[in-house]
Write a protein that holds these residues in place. Structure first.
Motif, PDB file in Angstrom:
ATOM      1  N   ILE A 280       0.839  -1.189   0.000  1.00  9.56           N
ATOM      2  CA  ILE A 280       0.000   0.000   0.000  1.00  9.56           C
ATOM      3  C   ILE A 280       0.878   1.245   0.000  1.00  9.56           C
ATOM      4  O   ILE A 280       1.778   1.388   0.824  1.00  9.56           O
ATOM      5  CB  ILE A 280      -0.937  -0.003   1.227  1.00  9.56           C
ATOM      6  N   GLY A 281       0.618   2.133  -0.938  1.00 12.19           N
ATOM      7  CA  GLY A 281       1.367   3.379  -1.010  1.00 12.19           C
ATOM      8  C   GLY A 281       2.642   3.313  -1.810  1.00 12.19           C
ATOM      9  O   GLY A 281       3.338   4.316  -1.936  1.00 12.19           O
ATOM     10  N   ALA A 282       2.991   2.147  -2.350  1.00 12.64           N
ATOM     11  CA  ALA A 282       4.210   2.043  -3.153  1.00 12.64           C
ATOM     12  C   ALA A 282       3.988   2.710  -4.513  1.00 12.64           C
ATOM     13  O   ALA A 282       2.972   2.475  -5.167  1.00 12.64           O
ATOM     14  CB  ALA A 282       4.588   0.575  -3.347  1.00 12.64           C
ATOM     15  N   PRO A 283       4.920   3.538  -4.971  1.00 10.03           N
ATOM     16  CA  PRO A 283       4.765   4.186  -6.281  1.00 10.03           C
ATOM     17  C   PRO A 283       4.635   3.155  -7.391  1.00 10.03           C
ATOM     18  O   PRO A 283       5.316   2.124  -7.378  1.00 10.03           O
ATOM     19  CB  PRO A 283       6.049   5.007  -6.423  1.00 10.03           C
ATOM     20  N   PHE A 284       3.776   3.444  -8.358  1.00  7.99           N
ATOM     21  CA  PHE A 284       3.527   2.514  -9.456  1.00  7.99           C
ATOM     22  C   PHE A 284       3.631   3.253 -10.780  1.00  7.99           C
ATOM     23  O   PHE A 284       2.960   4.261 -10.998  1.00  7.99           O
ATOM     24  CB  PHE A 284       2.143   1.886  -9.317  1.00  7.99           C
ATOM     25  N   GLY A 285       4.470   2.741 -11.676  1.00  5.90           N
ATOM     26  CA  GLY A 285       4.622   3.343 -12.994  1.00  5.90           C
ATOM     27  C   GLY A 285       5.719   2.628 -13.763  1.00  5.90           C
ATOM     28  O   GLY A 285       6.343   1.704 -13.241  1.00  5.90           O
TER      29      GLY A 285
END
Length: 315
Positions: A280-285
């Motif tokens: 939860i809250g980990a940057p995704f891209g």
């Protein structure tokens, strides 16, 4: 003006979110949901001068068109454009953990997930065992309707079903071997929907279209490698770079490979959908043609703000 364009094939989530926002007391007009086809509703958003920040999730060609429209108004943009995510299985991998996760990653949402682990890279000496165990797991995947206790449902529409079936034909033509699945499911309850069997391709090579192009369906390809260098080369050998998964009990090797794999998220011994380990809250891209910018996490929220400097001479 804050607006979200609901996907023309799946608008219900965005509409339900808007309803929850209304029930929570968010004033009307703060959150707006625009439904309609991409050529009309979707194209209108980046072209509107009142839109001062855009984010788009979809295909690279459409992302390019959105970026061109944003450029005309100098609108900042964040893109998430899909992936062809590798799952690298090293010699010391714990297959009791890896196999169920590998299968779940590609059948989840019928493979219609940008972070789906659609390529399995396995050391040649472990190949036969892995293929056998993944095939056995594919054969018992429960496929059915949304209100049934199943592991996988249908594809979203007839167009997507045709796309997946076309790729199954392309894979055969390219010389890949179908181990399990390979076609449309028929009979009850499948005749009333767009159901494609979970499909495992073996004898796949890096240059095949089923290796290079995002299928967006329950189709898994197995490739072999001989050493770490070749594994990294194959993993990085597509235009995408969204997620990757490493299966190994050697933490040092995992860290070394994670640095070299071109992906925005790398998970070790777990699924990496929605951020590493689903954190939860980990940057995704993504990297490369998977887009740029990151969603989720505090950095993403700050990206939607603007820095302003105010200098006051109070003398």
């Amino acid at each position: 003006m804050d607006a979200v364009a609901a996907g023309e094939g799946a608008p219900l989530t965005a509409l339900y979110l808007a309803r929850l926002a209304q029930e929570a007391g968010i004033p009307p007009g703060v959150l707006n949901v625009v439904t309609g086809c991409g050529a009309e509703a979707g194209a209108a958003l980046p072209a509107h001068p009142g839109i001062r920040k855009m984010t788009f999730t979809g295909s690279p060609p459409t992302g390019t068109a959105v970026m061109e429209a944003c450029a005309r108004n100098l609108t900042p943009l964040q893109l998430e454009l899909g992936g062809k995510s590798p799952q690298i299985v090293l010699l010391d991998a714990d297959l009791t953990k890896a196999v169920p996760a590998i299968v779940r990653s590609i059948v989840m949402n019928s493979g219609q997930v940008c972070a789906a682990g659609s390529r399995v890279l396995v050391h040649s000496s472990l190949h036969d065992r892995l293929v056998s165990e993944v095939a056995d797991a594919f054969r018992v995947v429960r496929v059915g309707l949304w209100d049934q206790s199943v592991d996988m449902g249908p594809l979203i529409n007839a167009r997507q079903e045709k796309r997946v079936l076309d790729y199954l034909a392309i894979g055969r033509e390219e010389g890949a071997e179908v181990v399990v699945g390979g076609g449309k499911l028929t009979g009850e309850p499948y005749d009333g929907g767009y159901f494609v069997a979970p499909t495992l391709f073996d004898r796949v090579t890096p240059g095949m279209r089923i290796t290079q192009e995002e299928i967006f369906g329950p189709v898994l390809s197995v490739l072999t490698y001989e050493d770490e260098e070749e594994a990294v080369a194959i993993a990085n050998g597509t235009r995408y770079g969204l997620t990757a998964t490493l299966w190994t009990q050697d933490v040092g090797r995992a860290v070394r490979l994670a640095r070299r794999v071109q992906a925005g998220q790398v998970a070790v011994n777990t699924l990496g959908d929605g951020g590493p380990a689903g954190a939860i809250g980990a940057p995704f891209g993504g990297y490369k043609h998977s887009g740029f910018g990151r969603s989720m996490g505090p950095d993403y929220l700050e990206d939607w703000t603007q820095v302003k400097t105010v200098v006051i001479n109070a003398a």
